[in-house]
Scaffold this motif. Structure first.
Motif, PDB file in Angstrom:
ATOM      1  N   ARG A   1       0.857  -1.177   0.000  1.00 49.44           N
ATOM      2  CA  ARG A   1       0.000   0.000   0.000  1.00 49.44           C
ATOM      3  C   ARG A   1       0.899   1.234   0.000  1.00 49.44           C
ATOM      4  NH1 ARG A   1      -0.026   1.566   5.459  1.00 49.44           N
ATOM      5  NH2 ARG A   1       0.503  -0.103   6.900  1.00 49.44           N
ATOM      6  N   LEU A   2       0.364   2.317  -0.557  1.00 48.79           N
ATOM      7  CA  LEU A   2       1.124   3.560  -0.616  1.00 48.79           C
ATOM      8  C   LEU A   2       0.171   4.699  -0.304  1.00 48.79           C
ATOM      9  CD1 LEU A   2       3.989   4.562  -1.297  1.00 48.79           C
ATOM     10  CD2 LEU A   2       3.233   4.896  -3.658  1.00 48.79           C
TER      11      LEU A   2
ATOM     12  N   GLN B   1      -2.499   7.983  13.829  1.00 48.35           N
ATOM     13  CA  GLN B   1      -1.706   6.759  13.730  1.00 48.35           C
ATOM     14  C   GLN B   1      -2.168   5.857  12.586  1.00 48.35           C
ATOM     15  OE1 GLN B   1       1.017   5.861  15.385  1.00 48.35           O
ATOM     16  NE2 GLN B   1       1.058   7.696  16.669  1.00 48.35           N
ATOM     17  N   GLY B   2      -3.192   6.265  11.852  1.00 48.33           N
ATOM     18  CA  GLY B   2      -3.637   5.494  10.689  1.00 48.33           C
ATOM     19  C   GLY B   2      -4.596   4.371  10.983  1.00 48.33           C
ATOM     20  N   GLY B   3      -4.917   4.173  12.292  1.00 49.23           N
ATOM     21  CA  GLY B   3      -5.854   3.122  12.662  1.00 49.23           C
ATOM     22  C   GLY B   3      -5.221   1.744  12.668  1.00 49.23           C
TER      23      GLY B   3
ATOM     24  N   ASP C   1      -4.480   3.879   7.184  1.00 46.52           N
ATOM     25  CA  ASP C   1      -3.772   2.627   6.907  1.00 46.52           C
ATOM     26  C   ASP C   1      -4.729   1.498   6.530  1.00 46.52           C
ATOM     27  OD1 ASP C   1      -1.397   3.855   7.394  1.00 46.52           O
ATOM     28  OD2 ASP C   1      -1.069   2.975   9.365  1.00 46.52           O
ATOM     29  N   PHE C   2      -5.999   1.711   6.737  1.00 43.74           N
ATOM     30  CA  PHE C   2      -7.023   0.707   6.418  1.00 43.74           C
ATOM     31  C   PHE C   2      -8.190   1.392   5.709  1.00 43.74           C
ATOM     32  CE2 PHE C   2      -4.548  -0.877   9.895  1.00 43.74           C
ATOM     33  CZ  PHE C   2      -4.381  -2.235   9.624  1.00 43.74           C
TER      34      PHE C   2
ATOM     35  N   MET D   1     -15.471   0.275   3.280  1.00 39.28           N
ATOM     36  CA  MET D   1     -16.392  -0.841   3.043  1.00 39.28           C
ATOM     37  C   MET D   1     -17.332  -1.029   4.226  1.00 39.28           C
ATOM     38  SD  MET D   1     -14.058  -3.833   1.346  1.00 39.28           S
ATOM     39  CE  MET D   1     -13.479  -3.766  -0.345  1.00 39.28           C
ATOM     40  N   LEU D   2     -16.772  -0.969   5.422  1.00 40.25           N
ATOM     41  CA  LEU D   2     -17.588  -1.140   6.631  1.00 40.25           C
ATOM     42  C   LEU D   2     -18.605  -0.014   6.772  1.00 40.25           C
ATOM     43  CD1 LEU D   2     -14.828  -2.349   9.115  1.00 40.25           C
ATOM     44  CD2 LEU D   2     -16.836  -3.667   8.426  1.00 40.25           C
TER      45      LEU D   2
END
Length: 408
Positions: free
Chosen positions: A134-135, A317-319, A340-341, A347-348
């Motif tokens: 991932r980027l 922190q990006g989760g 990060d997600f 989607m959730l």
């Protein structure tokens, strides 16, 4: 740390008749992500020797627990042949450890790319593949400042297996040959779900003093700054639900003593999970908050909750991975930073299995709504599980690509 310099690594010499693959993951999150991939490799390639490394102590300890000490279901052997630390990116360290491991190929999970390491692998003609790649937009902008260097840096990779088309597009913007990049999905969707039958769930509930009427809230992988917010949320929730238990699992268990001190100073009856391990523990009064001070416990604890909060999302922190509670059909709450997600969290949200809570007030409000309605709780749980279950298959796509590259 001597082993990262190449001393006292404990790596055994390579067996001539066995192909050896070096898999590397940075820290805890990446190590956990790698589990379904390592599992599948072990299943499908019996003669493959796997050396696994991590960069951090917590990552190493997690890998030790998941791949060596903890024997996977229906297996009587460890998932990896050897475990160690990744070298510091100094020429001497990289050369020394790579000579000890002698890999036929290297698989990097998600991140942790280093120029000296990649140069040494390229010089030795050892293929290096980046999986679950991932980027982020922030990282892309940083690499674009030095685009020529970045292009050379990433082009030394044999293949990049990206999580999403957006990641693929961002890697292409760095000038990397399109033929090296493929979209395979996210291996986190293929993670094994902890075997938590009703008997095991009941055992944990008994251990924690949880009654049928108790509302259980798990806040997982929290970071500094979030525990203070959660403390206030707990106080507000307690006014609405007299039987309310919060299970709080900081990302770094070493922070538990300071968190415990803070909670107690704010008149919250908190205990560390390790204090519940003694025989015949009886509560005079069930604690208000249980602090998870051991690694590897969180994923099982999601099975007993009524709602879950994903830490690292109310601070920058990006989760962390929201699929762990989703795998148990739980409503998932998270803050505004799930960078990060990003795909999974979207989607959730879109499917109705998750809620974004940008503040203490919003978290309290959404939690009250979910815990106050069994129907809402079940609906969100079903929706979150659907997201988890309908997006599997990345691991097999990765393995197929590795076969095409003659790495396995």
């Amino acid at each position: 740390m001597l082993s990262r310099f190449g001393f006292r690594t404990g790596f055994n010499p390579k067996q001539a008749e066995k192909k050896r693959v070096w898999i590397h993951a940075l820290s805890v999150g990446e190590v956990i992500s790698a589990v379904p991939f390592v599992n599948a490799l072990k299943d499908q390639f019996k003669d493959l020797a796997i050396v696994f490394t991590a960069s951090t102590k917590t990552g190493f300890d997690m890998a030790d627990q998941l791949f060596l000490k903890k024997i996977s279901q229906n297996k009587d052997t460890a998932l990896v042949d050897q475990l160690g630390y990744f070298p510091f990116d100094l020429g001497y360290c990289v050369k020394k450890i790579s000579r000890q491991i002698e890999p036929d190929a290297v698989v990097l999970v998600e991140t942790d790319l280093w120029p000296n390491f990649l140069y040494e692998m390229e010089k030795k003609e050892i293929p290096v593949v980046l999986i679950n790649a991932r980027l982020s937009k922030r990282s892309l902008n940083g690499y674009l400042v030095f685009k020529r260097f970045s292009s050379l840096f990433f082009s030394s990779l044999t293949g990049i297996m990206a999580q999403t088309p957006l990641d693929e597009e961002r890697f292409q913007r760095l000038g990397i040959d399109k033929s090296k990049i493929s979209v395979v999905g996210n291996i986190k969707f293929d993670q094994p779900v902890a075997d938590m039958n009703q008997s095991r769930i009941d055992s944990i509930r008994d251990r924690f003093g949880i009654q049928n009427q108790t509302k259980v809230f798990v806040a997982g992988s929290t970071h500094e700054g979030e525990e203070k917010i959660l403390c206030e949320v707990y106080k507000r929730m307690k006014k609405n639900f007299s039987e309310f238990l919060m299970i709080l699992a900081p990302r770094n268990p070493q922070r538990c003593p300071s968190i415990l001190s803070y909670l107690l100073s704010n008149n919250v009856h908190a205990v560390s999970m390790s204090t519940l391990d003694g025989p015949n523990i009886k509560f005079n009064r069930r604690p208000d908050v249980i602090l998870v001070d051991k690694m590897g416990e969180l994923c099982r604890l999601y099975a007993i909750c009524d709602a879950a909060f994903i830490g690292g999302s109310m601070v920058r922190q990006g989760g962390h991975n929201p699929l762990e509670p989703a795998a148990f059909s739980k409503p998932v709450l998270f803050g505004s930073d799930m960078s990060d997600f990003l795909l999974i969290s979207r989607m959730l949200l879109d499917h109705g299995g998750g809620k974004k809570v940008e503040s203490e007030q919003k978290l309290t409000k959404e939690l009250k709504t979910i815990l106050g309605s069994r129907q809402i709780q079940q609906h969100m749980g079903i929706r979150s599980f659907e997201v988890f279950s309908k997006n599997c298959g990345a691991v097999q796509r990765i393995i197929k690509n590795l076969e095409h590259l003659h790495i396995v």
